[in-house]
Write a protein that holds these residues in place. Sequence first.
Motif, mmCIF file in Angstrom:
data_model
loop_
_atom_site.group_PDB
_atom_site.id
_atom_site.type_symbol
_atom_site.label_atom_id
_atom_site.label_comp_id
_atom_site.label_asym_id
_atom_site.label_seq_id
_atom_site.Cartn_x
_atom_site.Cartn_y
_atom_site.Cartn_z
ATOM 1 N N THR A 38 0.850 -1.192 0.000
ATOM 2 C CA THR A 38 0.000 0.000 0.000
ATOM 3 C C THR A 38 0.889 1.248 0.000
ATOM 4 O OG1 THR A 38 -0.081 0.218 2.400
ATOM 5 C CG2 THR A 38 -1.739 -1.220 1.373
ATOM 6 N N ALA A 65 -4.031 5.642 11.290
ATOM 7 C CA ALA A 65 -4.891 4.671 10.622
ATOM 8 C C ALA A 65 -6.344 4.938 11.000
ATOM 9 C CB ALA A 65 -4.498 3.254 11.001
ATOM 10 N N HIS A 70 -5.973 -1.502 9.385
ATOM 11 C CA HIS A 70 -4.885 -0.704 8.811
ATOM 12 C C HIS A 70 -3.693 -0.641 9.757
ATOM 13 C CE1 HIS A 70 -7.780 1.553 5.924
ATOM 14 N NE2 HIS A 70 -7.295 0.467 5.380
#
Length: 93
Positions: A38, A65, A70
């Motif tokens: 990512t 996050a 995440h």
Amino acid sequence: MDEKDIRRMFPRYQQGNFKVNVKLVKEIAAMAAKKGCTPAQLALGWLVTLSKREDMPEIIPIPGATSADHVKENAKLVAGERYHPMGMKLTNM
């Protein structure tokens, strides 16, 4: 972006800068896709690598996050090298 969003007053979100920043974000996303990660992981990896240089201070990334998933995803990058496995087990990750 909503008219009442406070970020509108920050320079990076103003009209001319915003367009440039969106272009940069797309470039970073493409780099991350090539590496199979990512954009957040790419940024964290860059910080960890930069921190290993002799001419740089130790950099401790503190990722933000919006969800627990995440946090777990981003922690994979820094957890393995910086923390003892037993310590990570205790964090319930």
